[in-house]
Design a protein around this motif. Sequence first.
Motif, PDB file in Angstrom:
ATOM      1  N   VAL A   2       0.871  -1.171   0.000  1.00 48.38           N
ATOM      2  CA  VAL A   2       0.000   0.000   0.000  1.00 48.38           C
ATOM      3  C   VAL A   2       0.910   1.223   0.000  1.00 48.38           C
ATOM      4  O   VAL A   2       1.885   1.268   0.746  1.00 48.38           O
ATOM      5  CB  VAL A   2      -0.899   0.038   1.257  1.00 48.38           C
ATOM      6  CG1 VAL A   2      -1.690   1.325   1.317  1.00 48.38           C
ATOM      7  CG2 VAL A   2      -1.820  -1.162   1.312  1.00 48.38           C
ATOM      8  N   SER A   3       0.588   2.196  -0.836  1.00 48.80           N
ATOM      9  CA  SER A   3       1.349   3.438  -0.873  1.00 48.80           C
ATOM     10  C   SER A   3       0.363   4.598  -0.912  1.00 48.80           C
ATOM     11  O   SER A   3      -0.481   4.668  -1.809  1.00 48.80           O
ATOM     12  CB  SER A   3       2.260   3.466  -2.105  1.00 48.80           C
ATOM     13  OG  SER A   3       2.968   4.684  -2.171  1.00 48.80           O
ATOM     14  N   ILE A   4       0.472   5.501   0.057  1.00 44.76           N
ATOM     15  CA  ILE A   4      -0.444   6.635   0.159  1.00 44.76           C
ATOM     16  C   ILE A   4       0.376   7.925   0.223  1.00 44.76           C
ATOM     17  O   ILE A   4       1.148   8.115   1.171  1.00 44.76           O
ATOM     18  CB  ILE A   4      -1.317   6.538   1.427  1.00 44.76           C
ATOM     19  CG1 ILE A   4      -2.024   5.188   1.503  1.00 44.76           C
ATOM     20  CG2 ILE A   4      -2.311   7.690   1.474  1.00 44.76           C
ATOM     21  CD1 ILE A   4      -2.647   4.902   2.862  1.00 44.76           C
ATOM     22  N   PRO A   5       0.210   8.813  -0.768  1.00 42.81           N
ATOM     23  CA  PRO A   5       0.899  10.107  -0.675  1.00 42.81           C
ATOM     24  C   PRO A   5       0.431  10.855   0.579  1.00 42.81           C
ATOM     25  O   PRO A   5      -0.762  10.860   0.894  1.00 42.81           O
ATOM     26  CB  PRO A   5       0.453  10.837  -1.949  1.00 42.81           C
ATOM     27  CG  PRO A   5      -0.011   9.760  -2.882  1.00 42.81           C
ATOM     28  CD  PRO A   5      -0.555   8.670  -2.005  1.00 42.81           C
ATOM     29  N   LEU A   6       1.357  11.472   1.297  1.00 42.66           N
ATOM     30  CA  LEU A   6       1.008  12.158   2.548  1.00 42.66           C
ATOM     31  C   LEU A   6      -0.039  13.249   2.325  1.00 42.66           C
ATOM     32  O   LEU A   6      -0.896  13.465   3.170  1.00 42.66           O
ATOM     33  CB  LEU A   6       2.260  12.748   3.204  1.00 42.66           C
ATOM     34  CG  LEU A   6       3.285  11.742   3.700  1.00 42.66           C
ATOM     35  CD1 LEU A   6       4.500  12.463   4.268  1.00 42.66           C
ATOM     36  CD2 LEU A   6       2.689  10.802   4.731  1.00 42.66           C
ATOM     37  N   GLY A   7       0.001  13.923   1.175  1.00 42.24           N
ATOM     38  CA  GLY A   7      -0.954  14.971   0.882  1.00 42.24           C
ATOM     39  C   GLY A   7      -2.368  14.463   0.664  1.00 42.24           C
ATOM     40  O   GLY A   7      -3.324  15.244   0.681  1.00 42.24           O
ATOM     41  N   LYS A   8      -2.534  13.153   0.456  1.00 40.71           N
ATOM     42  CA  LYS A   8      -3.853  12.562   0.228  1.00 40.71           C
ATOM     43  C   LYS A   8      -4.480  12.021   1.509  1.00 40.71           C
ATOM     44  O   LYS A   8      -5.598  11.524   1.496  1.00 40.71           O
ATOM     45  CB  LYS A   8      -3.764  11.421  -0.797  1.00 40.71           C
ATOM     46  CG  LYS A   8      -3.272  11.844  -2.148  1.00 40.71           C
ATOM     47  CD  LYS A   8      -4.329  12.615  -2.875  1.00 40.71           C
ATOM     48  CE  LYS A   8      -3.841  12.950  -4.276  1.00 40.71           C
ATOM     49  NZ  LYS A   8      -4.799  13.742  -5.007  1.00 40.71           N
ATOM     50  N   ILE A   9      -3.752  12.091   2.616  1.00 42.76           N
ATOM     51  CA  ILE A   9      -4.290  11.611   3.888  1.00 42.76           C
ATOM     52  C   ILE A   9      -5.150  12.699   4.510  1.00 42.76           C
ATOM     53  O   ILE A   9      -4.680  13.806   4.751  1.00 42.76           O
ATOM     54  CB  ILE A   9      -3.165  11.167   4.841  1.00 42.76           C
ATOM     55  CG1 ILE A   9      -2.414   9.980   4.229  1.00 42.76           C
ATOM     56  CG2 ILE A   9      -3.725  10.811   6.212  1.00 42.76           C
ATOM     57  CD1 ILE A   9      -1.205   9.533   5.015  1.00 42.76           C
ATOM     58  N   LYS A  10      -6.415  12.354   4.748  1.00 40.30           N
ATOM     59  CA  LYS A  10      -7.368  13.318   5.304  1.00 40.30           C
ATOM     60  C   LYS A  10      -7.244  13.416   6.818  1.00 40.30           C
ATOM     61  O   LYS A  10      -7.250  14.500   7.391  1.00 40.30           O
ATOM     62  CB  LYS A  10      -8.782  12.894   4.918  1.00 40.30           C
ATOM     63  CG  LYS A  10      -9.866  13.844   5.329  1.00 40.30           C
ATOM     64  CD  LYS A  10     -11.204  13.337   4.811  1.00 40.30           C
ATOM     65  CE  LYS A  10     -12.352  14.213   5.264  1.00 40.30           C
ATOM     66  NZ  LYS A  10     -13.629  13.707   4.745  1.00 40.30           N
ATOM     67  N   LYS A  11      -7.141  12.236   7.475  1.00 34.82           N
ATOM     68  CA  LYS A  11      -6.995  12.267   8.936  1.00 34.82           C
ATOM     69  C   LYS A  11      -6.352  10.985   9.449  1.00 34.82           C
ATOM     70  O   LYS A  11      -6.393   9.948   8.804  1.00 34.82           O
ATOM     71  CB  LYS A  11      -8.330  12.496   9.627  1.00 34.82           C
ATOM     72  CG  LYS A  11      -9.303  11.342   9.543  1.00 34.82           C
ATOM     73  CD  LYS A  11     -10.582  11.664  10.333  1.00 34.82           C
ATOM     74  CE  LYS A  11     -11.532  10.485  10.275  1.00 34.82           C
ATOM     75  NZ  LYS A  11     -12.714  10.668  11.091  1.00 34.82           N
ATOM     76  N   THR A  12      -5.762  11.115  10.621  1.00 34.98           N
ATOM     77  CA  THR A  12      -5.207   9.975  11.355  1.00 34.98           C
ATOM     78  C   THR A  12      -5.861   9.981  12.724  1.00 34.98           C
ATOM     79  O   THR A  12      -5.926  11.016  13.374  1.00 34.98           O
ATOM     80  CB  THR A  12      -3.684  10.080  11.510  1.00 34.98           C
ATOM     81  OG1 THR A  12      -3.381  11.284  12.197  1.00 34.98           O
ATOM     82  CG2 THR A  12      -2.986  10.068  10.185  1.00 34.98           C
ATOM     83  N   THR A  13      -6.360   8.821  13.126  1.00 40.16           N
ATOM     84  CA  THR A  13      -7.068   8.742  14.394  1.00 40.16           C
ATOM     85  C   THR A  13      -6.574   7.540  15.197  1.00 40.16           C
ATOM     86  O   THR A  13      -6.644   6.413  14.710  1.00 40.16           O
ATOM     87  CB  THR A  13      -8.594   8.581  14.147  1.00 40.16           C
ATOM     88  OG1 THR A  13      -9.024   9.592  13.251  1.00 40.16           O
ATOM     89  CG2 THR A  13      -9.365   8.677  15.439  1.00 40.16           C
ATOM     90  N   PRO A  14      -6.098   7.775  16.415  1.00 37.69           N
ATOM     91  CA  PRO A  14      -5.748   6.635  17.261  1.00 37.69           C
ATOM     92  C   PRO A  14      -7.011   6.115  17.944  1.00 37.69           C
ATOM     93  O   PRO A  14      -7.948   6.862  18.200  1.00 37.69           O
ATOM     94  CB  PRO A  14      -4.792   7.241  18.285  1.00 37.69           C
ATOM     95  CG  PRO A  14      -5.241   8.662  18.407  1.00 37.69           C
ATOM     96  CD  PRO A  14      -5.766   9.053  17.039  1.00 37.69           C
TER      97      PRO A  14
END
Length: 149
Positions: free
Chosen positions: A92-104
């Motif tokens: 899996v490869s996700i450009p950092l600019g395409k990440i909407k949110k990170t939730t723990p």
Amino acid sequence: MSTKNVSQAIKRTLCQSKRIFQAVRIEKFLRKSFSLSEEERLLEAYQCYLFTTAGPIRGRLFITSERMAFHSNKSLKLRTYNGEVAKFPYKVSIPLGKIKKTTPSENLNKPEEKHLQIVTEDGFEFWFMGFNNFKRSFESLFLTISEKQ
């Protein structure tokens, strides 16, 4: 310098050399697996699991200056239409600019089970778990993503 001090200095040097060698080896693997540009740099790498509909897959999560990437430790097996078995890594490869949110999050029944949810701009969700140091992993990823947005 005493023999004990020399011995300790040698051990420290060997440990540091081992860490540097591992970091170089990991970066070479990452560059080969994900075709990184020359400018892209590895920032962090973590052993963890990516949760899929087929169950958790063990691998390594890489955070680079441009993307978040996951590569499974073992190849997956898939039968082709003619019955042959094909083996391939789960990547899996996700450009950092395409990440909407990170939730723990954590399992309410088992607080020691912590998960990291990544949601992309197009609505895909990725769940990572089983980090050796969840807090450090989340903080590093959150900081890196925040800088790219």
